[in-house]
Design a protein around this motif. Structure first.
Motif, PDB file in Angstrom:
ATOM      1  N   ALA A   1      15.111   5.464   8.715  1.00  0.00           N
ATOM      2  CA  ALA A   1      15.673   6.454   9.677  1.00  0.00           C
ATOM      3  C   ALA A   1      14.608   6.490  11.200  1.00  0.00           C
ATOM      4  O   ALA A   1      13.779   6.988  10.980  1.00  0.00           O
ATOM      5  N   PRO A   2      15.803   5.570  12.020  1.00  0.00           N
ATOM      6  CA  PRO A   2      15.120   5.885  12.981  1.00  0.00           C
ATOM      7  C   PRO A   2      15.529   7.181  14.150  1.00  0.00           C
ATOM      8  O   PRO A   2      16.202   7.277  13.596  1.00  0.00           O
ATOM      9  N   VAL A   3      14.698   7.731  14.938  1.00  0.00           N
ATOM     10  CA  VAL A   3      14.178   8.561  16.137  1.00  0.00           C
ATOM     11  C   VAL A   3      14.229   8.468  17.507  1.00  0.00           C
ATOM     12  O   VAL A   3      13.534   7.770  17.563  1.00  0.00           O
ATOM     13  N   ASP A   4      14.876   8.459  18.448  1.00  0.00           N
ATOM     14  CA  ASP A   4      15.481   8.463  19.567  1.00  0.00           C
ATOM     15  C   ASP A   4      15.836   9.272  20.472  1.00  0.00           C
ATOM     16  O   ASP A   4      16.932  10.139  19.958  1.00  0.00           O
ATOM     17  N   VAL A   5      15.563   9.443  21.612  1.00  0.00           N
ATOM     18  CA  VAL A   5      16.310  10.290  22.458  1.00  0.00           C
ATOM     19  C   VAL A   5      17.605   9.753  23.168  1.00  0.00           C
ATOM     20  O   VAL A   5      18.756  10.670  23.820  1.00  0.00           O
ATOM     21  N   SER A   6      17.595   8.580  23.074  1.00  0.00           N
ATOM     22  CA  SER A   6      18.896   7.839  23.348  1.00  0.00           C
ATOM     23  C   SER A   6      19.762   6.908  22.530  1.00  0.00           C
ATOM     24  O   SER A   6      19.250   6.595  21.492  1.00  0.00           O
ATOM     25  N   PRO A   7      21.413   7.686  22.286  1.00  0.00           N
ATOM     26  CA  PRO A   7      22.742   7.224  21.515  1.00  0.00           C
ATOM     27  C   PRO A   7      22.085   5.571  21.519  1.00  0.00           C
ATOM     28  O   PRO A   7      22.561   5.107  20.468  1.00  0.00           O
ATOM     29  N   ALA A   8      22.411   5.040  22.654  1.00  0.00           N
ATOM     30  CA  ALA A   8      23.022   4.272  23.252  1.00  0.00           C
ATOM     31  C   ALA A   8      21.907   2.994  21.984  1.00  0.00           C
ATOM     32  O   ALA A   8      22.657   1.685  21.571  1.00  0.00           O
ATOM     33  N   PRO A   9      21.013   2.789  22.236  1.00  0.00           N
ATOM     34  CA  PRO A   9      19.501   2.003  21.533  1.00  0.00           C
ATOM     35  C   PRO A   9      20.658   1.956  20.086  1.00  0.00           C
ATOM     36  O   PRO A   9      19.964   0.631  19.001  1.00  0.00           O
ATOM     37  N   LEU A  10      20.465   2.857  19.350  1.00  0.00           N
ATOM     38  CA  LEU A  10      20.261   3.265  17.977  1.00  0.00           C
ATOM     39  C   LEU A  10      21.522   2.670  17.425  1.00  0.00           C
ATOM     40  O   LEU A  10      21.521   2.188  16.492  1.00  0.00           O
ATOM     41  N   ARG A  11      22.678   3.577  18.262  1.00  0.00           N
ATOM     42  CA  ARG A  11      24.484   2.431  17.653  1.00  0.00           C
ATOM     43  C   ARG A  11      24.001   0.948  17.910  1.00  0.00           C
ATOM     44  O   ARG A  11      24.011   0.394  17.599  1.00  0.00           O
ATOM     45  N   GLU A  12      23.350   0.452  18.317  1.00  0.00           N
ATOM     46  CA  GLU A  12      23.324  -0.917  18.642  1.00  0.00           C
ATOM     47  C   GLU A  12      21.929  -1.896  17.561  1.00  0.00           C
ATOM     48  O   GLU A  12      22.178  -2.317  17.137  1.00  0.00           O
ATOM     49  N   ALA A  13      21.111  -1.064  17.538  1.00  0.00           N
ATOM     50  CA  ALA A  13      20.323  -0.999  16.418  1.00  0.00           C
ATOM     51  C   ALA A  13      21.065  -0.912  14.958  1.00  0.00           C
ATOM     52  O   ALA A  13      21.471  -1.736  13.731  1.00  0.00           O
TER      53      ALA A  13
ATOM     54  N   LEU B   1       0.723  -1.622  -0.002  1.00  0.00           N
ATOM     55  CA  LEU B   1       0.091  -0.174   0.076  1.00  0.00           C
ATOM     56  C   LEU B   1       0.627   1.097  -0.079  1.00  0.00           C
ATOM     57  O   LEU B   1       0.675   2.066  -0.815  1.00  0.00           O
ATOM     58  N   THR B   2       1.878   1.350   0.982  1.00  0.00           N
ATOM     59  CA  THR B   2       2.513   2.231   0.931  1.00  0.00           C
ATOM     60  C   THR B   2       3.716   2.721  -0.325  1.00  0.00           C
ATOM     61  O   THR B   2       4.275   3.195  -0.250  1.00  0.00           O
ATOM     62  N   GLY B   3       4.375   1.403  -1.053  1.00  0.00           N
ATOM     63  CA  GLY B   3       5.098   1.394  -1.577  1.00  0.00           C
ATOM     64  C   GLY B   3       7.320   2.110  -1.312  1.00  0.00           C
ATOM     65  O   GLY B   3       7.194   2.695  -1.921  1.00  0.00           O
ATOM     66  N   ALA B   4       7.311   2.504  -0.293  1.00  0.00           N
ATOM     67  CA  ALA B   4       7.717   3.175   1.277  1.00  0.00           C
ATOM     68  C   ALA B   4       9.545   2.694   0.106  1.00  0.00           C
ATOM     69  O   ALA B   4       9.681   1.843   0.497  1.00  0.00           O
ATOM     70  N   ARG B   5      10.129   4.167   0.438  1.00  0.00           N
ATOM     71  CA  ARG B   5      11.809   3.762   0.155  1.00  0.00           C
ATOM     72  C   ARG B   5      11.769   4.176   1.357  1.00  0.00           C
ATOM     73  O   ARG B   5      13.339   3.953   1.242  1.00  0.00           O
ATOM     74  N   SER B   6      11.909   5.077   2.048  1.00  0.00           N
ATOM     75  CA  SER B   6      11.835   5.285   3.365  1.00  0.00           C
ATOM     76  C   SER B   6      11.060   5.100   4.584  1.00  0.00           C
ATOM     77  O   SER B   6       9.836   5.210   3.938  1.00  0.00           O
ATOM     78  N   LEU B   7      11.922   4.313   5.345  1.00  0.00           N
ATOM     79  CA  LEU B   7      10.948   3.850   6.317  1.00  0.00           C
ATOM     80  C   LEU B   7      11.546   4.685   8.291  1.00  0.00           C
ATOM     81  O   LEU B   7      12.385   4.716   8.013  1.00  0.00           O
ATOM     82  N   ALA B   8      10.640   5.744   7.834  1.00  0.00           N
ATOM     83  CA  ALA B   8      11.349   6.586   9.839  1.00  0.00           C
ATOM     84  C   ALA B   8      10.621   5.706  10.721  1.00  0.00           C
ATOM     85  O   ALA B   8       9.622   6.369  10.737  1.00  0.00           O
ATOM     86  N   GLU B   9      11.115   5.619  11.845  1.00  0.00           N
ATOM     87  CA  GLU B   9      10.594   5.223  13.440  1.00  0.00           C
ATOM     88  C   GLU B   9      10.734   6.780  14.435  1.00  0.00           C
ATOM     89  O   GLU B   9      11.766   7.043  14.039  1.00  0.00           O
ATOM     90  N   LEU B  10       9.481   6.933  15.049  1.00  0.00           N
ATOM     91  CA  LEU B  10       9.512   7.965  15.989  1.00  0.00           C
ATOM     92  C   LEU B  10       9.711   6.767  17.137  1.00  0.00           C
ATOM     93  O   LEU B  10       8.950   6.291  17.816  1.00  0.00           O
ATOM     94  N   GLY B  11      10.763   7.206  18.503  1.00  0.00           N
ATOM     95  CA  GLY B  11      10.947   6.667  19.669  1.00  0.00           C
ATOM     96  C   GLY B  11      10.874   5.267  18.999  1.00  0.00           C
ATOM     97  O   GLY B  11      10.561   4.241  19.706  1.00  0.00           O
ATOM     98  N   SER B  12      12.077   4.869  18.349  1.00  0.00           N
ATOM     99  CA  SER B  12      13.137   3.241  17.497  1.00  0.00           C
ATOM    100  C   SER B  12      13.210   2.943  18.682  1.00  0.00           C
ATOM    101  O   SER B  12      13.062   1.345  19.000  1.00  0.00           O
ATOM    102  N   GLY B  13      14.180   3.207  19.863  1.00  0.00           N
ATOM    103  CA  GLY B  13      14.536   1.833  20.116  1.00  0.00           C
ATOM    104  C   GLY B  13      15.918   0.680  19.860  1.00  0.00           C
ATOM    105  O   GLY B  13      16.551   1.627  19.008  1.00  0.00           O
TER     106      GLY B  13
END
Length: 329
Positions: free
Chosen positions: A116-128, A82-94
């Motif tokens: 494109a994950p977005v989170d307030v903490s860098p640690a889970p973003l690096r882990e992901a 349905l979306t045909g998304a080429r970019s996926l952004a996630e808010l509060g991604s952990g």
């Protein structure tokens, strides 16, 4: 900041130095001098709090994570189509664990190029980032450390963009903050983009209360963890065991509320905030709201914010909804 593979994974740290210290002081001063006393739920999530919440998601009483996962497994291929998304952004991604079903479906559909994950903490973003680079070798991952309520950073290309806001985190926002969020998000999206939103539904209050007051007491420890955070961050002298965990259904607002009730009259010093907080015996501190939704109410809120509801899916027990919406022209 970037990883050794900048073309594969980047980490943009948009929060200024000292941001969390300033925010914690400000929230403590404002919330502990208010009537009734209140603290934002974001302060649950230090390392200990995040571990406790992860444990909560596996409890038999806490149906939300399982219900959302059930819908994602059933609908992810359709969402990709349905979306045909080429970019996926996630808010509060952990750590992005729950997002892999979407990533798999979009990858299988052959459209996804950027996550494109977005989170307030860098640690889970690096882990992901470390895990996802291995699992999805062709995927470009552009992570951002930001507070999406104040700095909504979304990819503009490649379009179309699918924004995922999962876990019923929307319910932690009261009505004015939800309205502001939808308005800001609509301004950031373009025709062809989509919003994938997780929302917990109004149901039997006893089911809700059990989900927020489990028999093992894990949620109670999670709730009291905010006092440990204040002790650590503000040199406070809270005695967490002198506060009782309470999970309350608010029928007027149709929301669950987590509160901490002082078992005794006490004064708590928070030197780093320049504050002393006095609690009467039985006085409560509101630590979290979790709004539960009805389809008509949420559809109207989306419309007011500039979105059109296009799909509404629930789990087999109709406890939880995952919905797809598009910017209204």
């Amino acid at each position: 900041m970037t990883s050794p593979e900048p073309s594969r994974f980047t980490l943009d740290h948009r929060l200024p130095a000292g941001h969390f210290d300033r925010e914690l002081r400000a929230d403590a001063r404002a919330g502990l001098t208010a009537t009734p006393k209140v603290l934002p739920p974001k302060w649950f999530y230090d390392e200990r709090g995040s571990a406790l919440f992860d444990e909560i998601t596996r409890l038999p009483e806490y149906y939300l994570t399982r219900a959302e996962r059930e819908i994602l497994h059933a609908r992810a291929a359709g969402i990709a189509r349905l979306t045909g998304a080429r970019s996926l952004a996630e808010l509060g991604s952990g750590t992005s664990e729950k997002t892999r079903v979407l990533l798999d479906a979009l990858t299988a559909a052959g459209t996804l190029e950027r996550y494109a994950p977005v989170d307030v903490s860098p640690a889970p973003l690096r882990e992901a980032g470390a895990a996802l680079r291995t699992a999805y070798p062709a995927l470009r991952i552009t992570a951002t450390v930001a507070d999406f309520e104040h700095d909504l950073t979304l990819p503009r290309d490649p379009a179309p963009v699918l924004v995922a806001f999962l876990g019923s985190t929307l319910g932690n926002l009261d009505t004015p903050r939800r309205a502001a969020f939808f308005t800001a998000l609509r301004a950031a999206l373009r025709p062809g983009d989509s919003l994938l939103l997780g929302a917990d539904l109004v149901k039997d209050p006893q089911t809700l209360i059990r989900a927020y007051d489990d028999s093992r007491g894990i949620t109670a420890e999670f709730n009291r963890n905010v006092l440990h955070v204040l002790n650590e961050g503000l040199d406070a002298d809270f005695q967490p065991d002198t506060f009782q965990h309470r999970a309350v259904w608010n029928p007027e607002e149709e929301r669950m509320e987590m509160r901490l009730r002082s078992r005794t009259a006490q004064s708590v010093k928070l030197p780093a905030a320049g504050l002393t907080a006095d609690f009467a015996e039985g006085e409560e501190l509101l630590t979290e709201i979790s709004v539960k939704f009805r389809r008509d109410r949420l559809t109207a809120e989306l419309a007011d914010g500039g979105f059109t509801l296009t799909e509404w899916w629930t789990d087999t027990a109709a406890r939880y909804a995952l919905l797809l919406a598009t910017p209204t022209p």
